[in-house]
Write a protein that holds these residues in place. Structure first.
Motif, PDB file in Angstrom:
ATOM      1  N   LEU A  93       0.819  -1.212   0.000  1.00 48.28           N
ATOM      2  CA  LEU A  93       0.000   0.000   0.000  1.00 48.28           C
ATOM      3  C   LEU A  93       0.854   1.263   0.000  1.00 48.28           C
ATOM      4  CD1 LEU A  93      -2.657  -1.090   2.665  1.00 48.28           C
ATOM      5  CD2 LEU A  93      -2.788  -1.307   0.165  1.00 48.28           C
ATOM      6  N   LEU A  94       2.159   1.081   0.136  1.00 48.21           N
ATOM      7  CA  LEU A  94       3.089   2.205   0.201  1.00 48.21           C
ATOM      8  C   LEU A  94       3.843   2.347  -1.106  1.00 48.21           C
ATOM      9  CD1 LEU A  94       4.595   1.473   3.744  1.00 48.21           C
ATOM     10  CD2 LEU A  94       2.885   3.210   3.185  1.00 48.21           C
ATOM     11  N   PRO A  95       4.426   3.515  -1.358  1.00 51.29           N
ATOM     12  CA  PRO A  95       5.337   3.621  -2.501  1.00 51.29           C
ATOM     13  C   PRO A  95       6.534   2.714  -2.296  1.00 51.29           C
ATOM     14  CG  PRO A  95       5.448   5.587  -1.115  1.00 51.29           C
ATOM     15  CD  PRO A  95       4.273   4.786  -0.632  1.00 51.29           C
ATOM     16  N   LEU A  96       7.264   2.444  -3.355  1.00 51.91           N
ATOM     17  CA  LEU A  96       8.375   1.490  -3.295  1.00 51.91           C
ATOM     18  C   LEU A  96       9.343   1.817  -2.170  1.00 51.91           C
ATOM     19  CD1 LEU A  96       9.995  -0.856  -4.437  1.00 51.91           C
ATOM     20  CD2 LEU A  96      10.980   0.726  -6.117  1.00 51.91           C
ATOM     21  N   TRP A  97       9.759   3.068  -2.055  1.00 51.63           N
ATOM     22  CA  TRP A  97      10.716   3.427  -1.002  1.00 51.63           C
ATOM     23  C   TRP A  97      10.108   3.241   0.387  1.00 51.63           C
ATOM     24  CZ3 TRP A  97       9.256   7.198   2.365  1.00 51.63           C
ATOM     25  CH2 TRP A  97       8.255   8.081   1.960  1.00 51.63           C
ATOM     26  N   GLY A  98       8.787   3.504   0.521  1.00 45.73           N
ATOM     27  CA  GLY A  98       8.120   3.316   1.811  1.00 45.73           C
ATOM     28  C   GLY A  98       8.029   1.854   2.197  1.00 45.73           C
ATOM     29  N   GLY A  99       7.749   0.991   1.215  1.00 44.55           N
ATOM     30  CA  GLY A  99       7.716  -0.437   1.499  1.00 44.55           C
ATOM     31  C   GLY A  99       9.069  -0.962   1.931  1.00 44.55           C
ATOM     32  N   MET A 100      10.134  -0.448   1.298  1.00 49.67           N
ATOM     33  CA  MET A 100      11.484  -0.868   1.684  1.00 49.67           C
ATOM     34  C   MET A 100      11.801  -0.441   3.110  1.00 49.67           C
ATOM     35  SD  MET A 100      13.448  -0.027  -1.914  1.00 49.67           S
ATOM     36  CE  MET A 100      15.067  -0.543  -1.326  1.00 49.67           C
TER      37      MET A 100
END
Length: 467
Positions: A93-100
């Motif tokens: 549900l997060l942008p790629l950098w947020g998921g990381m």
């Protein structure tokens, strides 16, 4: 960027990530429920004393900056919360950098715990969870296809887990080469499960076949992980079957389950990949840089595997980024158990009313059948097995355990299945005795209902009272 992505593994990534999140949840739950008695401020091996003598560079941890039992509890339960969020798919549900970043949180929190956990956290599956967890940070989410290089590194970890374990067996105890180790292993393993008695009683020819199959799975099949599909899927599936067999035969915390989750990342599930855009350049650069670092650090584990003096379960860096693994390079032929007893008598005598403390997982009462606890990790029970092998293993913490029992410490008593003394009326004296345990035969089981038969060997700790 087609060379960078493996869109056909999107479902493999999803299964891997959800499985890893579940294991993180169990690991943090284990820490939250057990830390006060083990490494808390009044624990057997307190963290504050550890961080005073060990510098940050040798054991990077949040707790070098500040420690209190309340802060540790916040970290452990926060880890549980993040694991639940990942299990529910919050990273997608997060942008790629947020998921990381979200995947980085449980890794950093658990690294902080392991690096101050001392003896209680000196197990191979702790480093394995950290190594796999770090790599999971760079696997991406629904915004990108899984990177080929990260999938390769996951297989590289799985290869080292299996091949390293196979080598340590062939170089170690001769019973592995003679195919006879399973004549003893199910009886002498650290924490038997509910089916271990039955595994031990299997015909010896079947035990030989089990060992031979294990050698094939650990010494031959790992190379097939790097073959084209569907060969890699078949290899991973064979490893999963082997690990499930081990799950049924004993309690090995989450070691088998991490291995299964790793193997699932190599399975090519028949599912159409969703359409996703190409990976952003910054993501490609970060993944390739981290992958190059991990491959460079792999030099030490490779040298260890090639060495005749191969060691098991060793971390080569304080962040546990790349480690070496292995298990049961030697197999005990005889099972010993330390039985802890207390008495309320002012003057302890042999005929005093000694009452036995019952542990949750380790054998005690011969009539009590073993239970299934894995993937949950009973740390005290495991260390009691090591203590029975040699008093040297118990040196740092066993005296503190006895003191806590004499005090009726509630946190310590929570680690046990049953205390014969209430917390507000602890015993006057504690003693420990060493017994030899063996599985009963079919006939003895029918006649007595006991799965164990035990014989007194010697005194382990003389009667001790509170200082």
């Amino acid at each position: 960027m087609e060379w960078f992505s493996a869109s056909g593994y999107w479902l493999s990534r999803l299964v891997f990530q959800r499985g890893l999140a579940g294991l993180y949840l169990i690991a943090f739950l284990t820490a939250a429920l057990q830390f006060r008695a083990l490494i808390g401020e009044r624990g057997m091996l307190p963290v504050p004393e550890f961080v005073e003598r060990v510098p940050f560079r040798r054991s990077p941890s949040l707790f070098h900056r500040y420690y209190s039992d309340r802060f540790f509890a916040v970290c452990a339960w926060s880890g549980c919360a993040v694991a639940v969020a990942l299990l529910a798919g919050a990273d997608s549900l997060l942008p790629l950098w947020g998921g990381m970043l979200l995947w980085l949180v449980p890794w950093a929190l658990y690294l902080s715990i392991v690096n101050v956990g001392q003896t209680w956290y000196a197990f191979g599956w702790e480093s394995l969870l950290l190594e796999v967890g770090f790599l999971a940070v760079f696997l991406g989410n629904d915004e990108v296809a899984p990177p080929v290089v990260v999938l390769f590194l996951l297989r590289w970890i799985l290869f080292r887990v299996e091949f390293g374990a196979g080598l340590i067996k062939m170089r170690g105890d001769e019973c592995w080469r003679r195919l006879t180790c399973l004549d003893h292993h199910h009886e002498t393993q650290p924490m038997p499960g509910p089916l271990s008695w039955f595994f031990h009683r299997l015909p010896k020819p079947l035990h030989r076949a089990e060992v031979a199959a294990n050698h094939v799975t650990q010494l031959v099949v790992p190379f097939l992980l790097f073959a084209p599909q569907p060969v890699a899927t078949v290899a991973a599936s064979l490893m999963i079957v082997t690990q499930l067999w081990l799950v049924l035969s004993g309690n090995f915390a989450w070691l088998n389950w991490v291995t299964i989750v790793l193997a699932l990342s190599a399975v090519a599930f028949p599912a159409d990949p969703p359409a996703v855009p190409g990976p952003p350049l910054w993501y490609v650069v970060v993944v390739l840089a981290v992958s190059a670092l991990l491959l460079a650090l792999s030099r030490q584990p490779v040298r260890n595997m090639l060495s005749r003096r191969q060691v098991m379960n060793r971390s080569f860096d304080p962040l546990h980024l790349v480690n070496t693994y292995g298990a049961f390079g030697s197999v005990s032929r005889i099972r010993y158990e330390v039985v802890v007893e207390g008495t309320a008598d002012e003057v302890p005598r042999r005929e005093s009313g000694w009452r036995e403390y019952e542990f949750k997982g380790k054998p005690g009462d011969p009539r009590r059948w073993p239970r299934q606890f894995a993937p949950y990790h009973l740390r005290l029970d495991w260390m009691m097995w090591f203590a029975a092998l040699s008093p040297g293993y118990a040196g740092p913490w066993f005296g503190a355990l006895v003191e806590r029992l004499l005090e009726g410490d509630r946190d310590t008593l929570k680690l046990l299945r049953r205390s014969p003394f209430p917390a507000d009326a602890p015993p006057r004296h504690i003693r420990a005795r060493l017994f030899r345990y063996r599985y009963t035969t079919w006939r003895e089981l029918r006649e007595t209902g006991a799965c164990w038969e035990r014989t007194y060997v010697r005194e382990f700790l003389p009667p001790t009272r509170k200082r």
